[in-house]
Write a protein that holds these residues in place. Structure first.
Motif, short mmCIF file in Angstrom:
data_model
loop_
_atom_site.label_atom_id
_atom_site.label_comp_id
_atom_site.label_asym_id
_atom_site.label_seq_id
_atom_site.Cartn_x
_atom_site.Cartn_y
_atom_site.Cartn_z
N ASP A 277 8.15 8.89 -4.81
CA ASP A 277 8.01 8.70 -6.25
C ASP A 277 7.07 7.54 -6.56
OD1 ASP A 277 10.02 10.70 -6.98
OD2 ASP A 277 11.49 9.27 -6.21
N VAL A 278 7.22 6.46 -5.80
CA VAL A 278 6.37 5.28 -5.99
C VAL A 278 5.97 4.76 -4.61
CG1 VAL A 278 6.19 2.94 -6.91
CG2 VAL A 278 7.56 4.65 -8.13
N VAL A 279 4.70 4.44 -4.47
CA VAL A 279 4.20 3.78 -3.26
C VAL A 279 3.63 2.44 -3.69
CG1 VAL A 279 2.48 3.84 -1.41
CG2 VAL A 279 3.72 5.92 -2.04
N VAL A 280 4.08 1.37 -3.04
CA VAL A 280 3.60 0.04 -3.38
C VAL A 280 2.91 -0.56 -2.16
CG1 VAL A 280 5.86 -0.96 -2.86
CG2 VAL A 280 4.22 -2.25 -4.23
N CYS A 281 1.74 -1.13 -2.40
CA CYS A 281 0.98 -1.82 -1.35
C CYS A 281 0.68 -3.21 -1.90
CB CYS A 281 -0.29 -1.04 -1.04
SG CYS A 281 -1.35 -1.79 0.22
N SER A 282 1.52 -4.18 -1.57
CA SER A 282 1.47 -5.48 -2.22
C SER A 282 1.00 -6.57 -1.25
CB SER A 282 2.86 -5.83 -2.76
OG SER A 282 2.83 -7.05 -3.46
N GLU A 283 -0.10 -7.21 -1.62
CA GLU A 283 -0.69 -8.30 -0.83
C GLU A 283 -1.03 -7.85 0.58
OE1 GLU A 283 -1.25 -10.98 -2.98
OE2 GLU A 283 -0.44 -9.34 -4.18
N VAL A 284 -1.63 -6.67 0.67
CA VAL A 284 -2.00 -6.10 1.97
C VAL A 284 -3.49 -5.78 2.04
CG1 VAL A 284 -1.65 -4.15 3.56
CG2 VAL A 284 0.31 -5.11 2.30
N GLY B 114 18.06 6.61 -7.07
CA GLY B 114 17.41 7.91 -7.11
C GLY B 114 15.94 7.87 -6.78
N ALA B 115 15.34 6.68 -6.81
CA ALA B 115 13.91 6.57 -6.53
C ALA B 115 13.65 6.56 -5.03
CB ALA B 115 13.35 5.29 -7.15
N ARG B 116 12.64 7.30 -4.61
CA ARG B 116 12.18 7.27 -3.21
C ARG B 116 10.88 6.48 -3.19
NH1 ARG B 116 12.55 9.04 1.84
NH2 ARG B 116 10.77 10.02 2.90
N ILE B 117 10.92 5.32 -2.54
CA ILE B 117 9.81 4.37 -2.60
C ILE B 117 9.35 4.03 -1.19
CG2 ILE B 117 9.12 2.05 -3.34
CD1 ILE B 117 11.19 2.23 -5.54
#
Length: 335
Positions: free
Chosen positions: A211-218, A138-141
């Motif tokens: 719902d969630v935006v992730v920016c990892s090691e960028v 259900g999460a839009r990421i």
């Protein structure tokens, strides 16, 4: 194997002699790098106090012309293209293997942000995370700077509807191919959507969609991390969360990531990280506060050996800690 190809091309050459030559060259190359470590430290400190790019503290210098996002550092872009060209993303023992080890912590952070903060499961989110086979259903990421899809795949496997965006077309191609090779004809609704597009353009098209935006090691690889972080925030819907994991701009990062990991041990390519490009947590908080977010979590990331082993993939683990001087994770929620 490479030495067999070399052996066939050299009449009378013995494979074990070829191997010895390669080992000797590798040792000599590493020894030369060790000798130049003082020069590396001097250059990093000099660039820290006098950054070589005017974009470092620019407020907004993003161009959409020719499909290019000019917040991306040009030297870093070339290094990442080389990683993609050599298909380093999914190769066991490659320089990208540590990102796979980071997945359990990253997925947990994302699950906490979605289940606890977005859905409001204050007391039961951990139970749901461990009990459900696909806790992110259900999460839009959105995975910003997804590269070869290492985190994107893990999120899709956890049930999320996930979009991975990256400017590097070779990396996007690797991500798509790896999903197809490993998941075959599984339910297509589980497959991540991969997009090769500048973040600036994507943020305008998909503002307040996730719902969630992730920016990892960028962030430590772009010339203007604050502007880049603002574009990530633009993608988050009201009540949603943004998550950043990156390296801090401190002497500790210089000594650990650049001198020890890159120069001495050679675990990742040299110059993959530059101290002046790293970003302090307070600089990111300035952005999130301005964009209407409240900081929920700010923790350091600790890498540690779990057992005696020469293999990184068998040995390294990571967890959160209070010290943020090396790397850190920042979670913020949009009002």
């Amino acid at each position: 194997m490479e030495w067999k190809r070399d052996a066939r091309s050299m009449s009378g050459a013995k494979p074990h002699l070829i191997d010895k030559k390669k080992i000797l060259r590798a040792v000599l190359s590493r020894f030369i790098i060790w000798l130049t470590i003082p020069l590396r430290i001097f250059r990093e400190l000099n660039d820290w106090f006098s950054p070589p790019t005017p974009l470092r503290n620019a407020t907004a210098n993003v161009s959409h012309s020719n499909g290019k996002d000019h917040s991306v550092d040009r030297a870093q872009e070339q290094l990442w293209r080389e990683q993609a060209d050599h298909d380093e993303w999914w190769t066991p023992g490659s320089s990208m293997s540590t990102l796979k080890l980071f997945n359990p912590l990253r997925v947990r952070l994302i699950a906490e942000a979605y289940l606890k903060e977005t859905l409001g499961l204050e007391n039961s989110w951990e139970q749901a995370f461990h009990r459900d086979e696909r806790p992110l259903s259900g999460a839009r990421i959105c995975d910003v700077g997804c590269g070869g899809g290492i985190l994107t795949e893990a999120l899709a496997e956890a049930g999320a509807s996930v979009v991975g965006i990256d400017m590097m077309a070779p990396a996007i191609g690797i991500a798509k191919r790896h999903w197809h090779d490993t998941h075959g004809s599984e339910d297509s609704t589980l497959a991540p959507e991969y997009i090769c597009k500048p973040l600036a353009t994507f943020a305008e098209d998909q503002a307040r969609s996730f719902d969630v935006v992730v920016c990892s090691e960028v962030l430590e690889h772009v010339s203007n991390p604050q502007e880049f972080a603002a574009m990530c925030c633009q993608l988050v819907r009201p009540g949603g969360c943004v998550i950043f994991t990156t390296m801090n701009r401190t002497i500790y990062s210089l000594l650990f990531f650049m001198v020890l990991v890159e120069d001495i041990l050679g675990l990742i390519p040299r110059w993959l990280h530059r101290l002046y490009l790293c970003v302090k947590p307070e600089e990111i908080e300035q952005v999130t506060n301005r964009m209407g977010f409240e900081t929920l979590k700010l923790k350091g990331v600790l890498w540690y050996p779990s057992k005696l082993s020469l293999s990184m993939e068998e040995n390294l683990r990571c967890s959160l800690m209070s010290f943020t001087g090396l790397g850190y994770a920042l979670v913020a929620k949009r009002h």
